[in-house]
Design a protein around this motif. Structure first.
Motif, PDB file in Angstrom:
ATOM      1  N   ALA A  97      13.356   1.184  75.023  1.00 32.09           N
ATOM      2  CA  ALA A  97      12.762   0.145  74.173  1.00 32.09           C
ATOM      3  C   ALA A  97      13.751  -0.273  73.080  1.00 32.09           C
ATOM      4  N   ALA A  98      14.364   0.715  72.431  1.00 34.05           N
ATOM      5  CA  ALA A  98      15.304   0.396  71.343  1.00 34.05           C
ATOM      6  C   ALA A  98      16.539  -0.321  71.895  1.00 34.05           C
ATOM      7  N   ALA A  99      17.067   0.151  73.040  1.00 34.60           N
ATOM      8  CA  ALA A  99      18.299  -0.428  73.595  1.00 34.60           C
ATOM      9  C   ALA A  99      18.063  -1.848  74.095  1.00 34.60           C
ATOM     10  N   VAL A 100      16.957  -2.055  74.803  1.00 33.24           N
ATOM     11  CA  VAL A 100      16.694  -3.392  75.345  1.00 33.24           C
ATOM     12  C   VAL A 100      16.412  -4.373  74.202  1.00 33.24           C
ATOM     13  N   LEU A 105      18.889  -8.818  71.062  1.00 41.91           N
ATOM     14  CA  LEU A 105      19.239  -9.469  69.789  1.00 41.91           C
ATOM     15  C   LEU A 105      20.763  -9.648  69.683  1.00 41.91           C
ATOM     16  N   ILE A 106      21.515  -8.635  70.098  1.00 51.60           N
ATOM     17  CA  ILE A 106      22.981  -8.725  70.034  1.00 51.60           C
ATOM     18  C   ILE A 106      23.488  -9.833  70.969  1.00 51.60           C
ATOM     19  N   PHE A 155      20.295   5.485  75.073  1.00 52.64           N
ATOM     20  CA  PHE A 155      20.405   4.241  74.307  1.00 52.64           C
ATOM     21  C   PHE A 155      21.689   3.448  74.606  1.00 52.64           C
ATOM     22  N   PHE A 156      22.855   4.103  74.539  1.00 48.95           N
ATOM     23  CA  PHE A 156      24.108   3.348  74.585  1.00 48.95           C
ATOM     24  C   PHE A 156      24.382   2.675  75.935  1.00 48.95           C
ATOM     25  N   PRO A 157      24.275   3.403  77.048  1.00 48.16           N
ATOM     26  CA  PRO A 157      24.522   2.680  78.318  1.00 48.16           C
ATOM     27  C   PRO A 157      23.512   1.561  78.567  1.00 48.16           C
ATOM     28  N   MET A 158      22.267   1.807  78.156  1.00 48.13           N
ATOM     29  CA  MET A 158      21.227   0.783  78.376  1.00 48.13           C
ATOM     30  C   MET A 158      21.477  -0.433  77.477  1.00 48.13           C
ATOM     31  N   LEU A 159      21.957  -0.174  76.273  1.00 52.04           N
ATOM     32  CA  LEU A 159      22.277  -1.271  75.339  1.00 52.04           C
ATOM     33  C   LEU A 159      23.367  -2.157  75.942  1.00 52.04           C
ATOM     34  N   MET A 160      24.429  -1.515  76.446  1.00 58.88           N
ATOM     35  CA  MET A 160      25.544  -2.270  77.033  1.00 58.88           C
ATOM     36  C   MET A 160      25.053  -3.088  78.232  1.00 58.88           C
ATOM     37  N   SER A 207      20.381   5.837  83.136  1.00 53.62           N
ATOM     38  CA  SER A 207      19.625   6.392  82.008  1.00 53.62           C
ATOM     39  C   SER A 207      18.651   7.484  82.441  1.00 53.62           C
ATOM     40  N   ALA A 208      18.053   7.317  83.625  1.00 54.04           N
ATOM     41  CA  ALA A 208      17.067   8.300  84.092  1.00 54.04           C
ATOM     42  C   ALA A 208      17.700   9.688  84.202  1.00 54.04           C
TER      43      ALA A 208
END
Lengths: 280, 254
Positions: A97-100, A105-106, A155-160, A207-208
């Motif tokens: 949720a936080a990463a997506v 937004l980024i 978080f980080f891989p999902m954010l990217m 991520s899983a």
């Protein structure tokens, strides 16, 4: 006049026979993983018979099996699986949720991108094992620190992947949506989400597995339940069969999560996987 | 006749990469009467696609104004249907769902929009068996037919077509052009189509606007007086040859 003799059309009876070698290799490929597993078990047993190492270092496969049956029967294993699974699922949910959210937004805001990208790159390169003790100090030895560790590693891989996925939406399709007066929400839900879905699901697959690692790292550092805690406990008591049982349970858990994401992918990206008829 | 589209002193200037100005279009002025089919021809890079984007409300001019009826065009309108050179279909949506997209965005119920899309398939020359196919399963010509359906389903007053059949082979292009002409003649929309093909322009258009090299300015406005309905055999008429020569001469003088 000579009659022109045409080659005979190929019928079923004149077709070359099916090569049985192909079916054998297909059969072998199907059973190869099971055969490999049997070979490994055999090698393990041989090492035990040769008494290269004492049983508390390499226990016999049967001892591991018996330990597994014992901890399943008395409910010990299930309790620890539940504790780890709870942290994994919650960590995965929070991290995703936080990463997506932040990734979207980024991707949409250049100022935010320039401001956050260096920080994200710096945090991403820090190994989770290094800062996990800090998380235990801040969030305690309970479920919260495990969830935070798991969420951070996800978080980080999902954010990217989210940033890449949203940025890869073709401009032509954005123009198309604008030309049809799509609202911002419609552009998000009917264009950006489905267009980014292959990349997002790729991130979710990674991520899983990472979420399981995150939860176990949290349990290694300081916890009172969970498979990571069980491994630590068993190791300190030289109960190697129990260590192996817990590791196998973790492997199974990660594999189940991965398979769940694959199922979701097969369902969501069915349009990518259909057999293509030759209309072209 | 009522004027449906008009541009007055429309000019587009981009900032040049090394500083300074890069004039891309205009100044250009013309108007198009309701229900007419106009083709836009000009050399590559003369600003034809920019003009279509301006009329579609996807871009703002540096100077001048574009009008849809009496209103200044400032943003996209549902009264205008825009078709691009690429089909731009959404690969995760079936043929029917791609065609029905404008209705979906307008809030039409799933049953009603699917019925409308299915009803449009035969007019587009698409068999019903392709209704549930995905874009990757279609040929280039079929994909452009779906894209055309997506434009027509919203029943726009104006069709803006940015070289929609440019990537198709000659035979498919000719067939789909005739299908478009048939649908336009029954729909009565105002159409402005960018093309590089003089033959196609003469078969489709009531008027041909010829633009100069960049920055594109109007150098010729040629009325196509060939009778309708038109057929392939019209291209063997003497007056077809005369008109083709006039268009070619106008392009060459740019």
């Amino acid at each position: 006049m000579h009659e022109r003799i045409l080659p005979k059309p190929m019928t079923n009876s004149s077709l070359p026979p099916v090569r049985t070698g192909q079916s054998w290799s297909a059969l072998a490929a199907q059973f190869a993983p099971a055969l490999l597993l049997l070979a490994l078990l055999a090698a393990w047993q041989i090492v035990v018979w040769l008494q290269v190492y004492p049983p508390f270092i390499i226990p016999p496969p049967l001892a591991v099996w018996q330990k597994g049956v014992e901890v399943i029967a008395d409910g010990t294993l299930w309790g620890h699986i539940q504790a780890t699974m709870g942290a994994v699922v919650a960590g995965l949910a929070v991290g995703l949720a936080a990463a997506v959210g932040l990734g979207y937004l980024i991707a949409k805001n250049r100022v935010l991108d320039h401001a956050l990208s260096p920080l994200i790159a710096a945090f991403q390169s820090a190994p989770v094992v290094a800062y996990a003790p800090l998380l235990v100090i801040w969030f305690g030895s309970g479920l919260t620190s495990k969830i935070v560790t798991s969420a951070l590693i996800v978080f980080f891989p999902m954010l990217m992947n989210t940033v890449v996925g949203i940025n890869s939406v073709p401009t032509a399709l954005r123009d198309l949506m604008r030309s049809m007066q799509a609202t911002r929400w419609q552009t998000f839900s009917k264009l950006e989400v489905p267009a980014a879905m292959p990349v997002l699901l790729g991130g979710l697959k990674i991520s899983a597995s990472l979420a399981v690692i995150g939860a176990v790292v949290g349990e290694f550092v300081n916890a009172n339940a969970g498979l990571g805690y069980l491994i630590n406990l068993a190791r300190s008591q030289y109960d190697t069969p129990l260590v192996i049982v817990a590791v196998l349970a973790l492997t199974l858990m990660a594999r189940l999560l991965y398979s769940g994401v694959r199922l979701l992918e097969n369902h969501t990206l069915a349009w990518q996987k259909r057999d293509r008829p030759q209309w072209k | 006749m009522t004027v449906q589209l008009a541009v007055r002193d429309l000019t587009v200037v981009y900032p040049a990469p090394g500083g300074g100005a890069f004039p891309a279009l205009g100044p250009i002025s013309f108007q198009i009467e309701a229900g007419t089919f106009v083709c836009l021809i000009g050399p590559s890079g003369c600003g034809k696609s920019t003009l279509i984007r301006l009329l579609g409300g996807l871009q703002s001019p540096t100077r001048g104004q574009a009008f849809l009826g009496e209103s200044v065009i400032r943003e996209p309108s549902r009264r205008v249907g825009l078709m691009f050179q690429d089909a731009n279909l959404m690969p995760w949506r079936t043929v029917v769902d791609n065609i029905a997209l404008p209705l979906e965005l307008a809030g039409v119920s799933p049953v009603a929009r699917t019925q409308s899309a299915l009803a449009l398939l035969p007019k587009l020359g698409l068999s019903a068996e392709f209704a549930q196919s995905y874009p990757a399963e279609l040929s280039g010509g079929m994909a452009q037919r779906v894209a055309l359906g997506r434009v027509l389903i919203q029943e726009p007053e104006v069709l803006l077509l940015d070289e929609p059949f440019g990537a198709l082979d000659a035979l498919t292009r000719e067939q789909i052009s005739f299908d478009l002409m048939h649908m336009w003649s029954t729909g009565g929309q105002t159409a402005l189509m960018v093309t590089h093909n003089i033959h196609e322009a003469l078969l489709l258009a009531d008027r041909i606007l010829v633009l100069s090299r960049r920055p594109g300015q109007l150098v010729a406005d040629i009325a196509v007086t060939l009778p309708r309905p038109r057929r392939i055999s019209d291209s063997y008429r003497d007056d077809f040859g005369v008109l083709a020569a006039a268009v070619r001469a106008a392009i060459q003088q740019t």
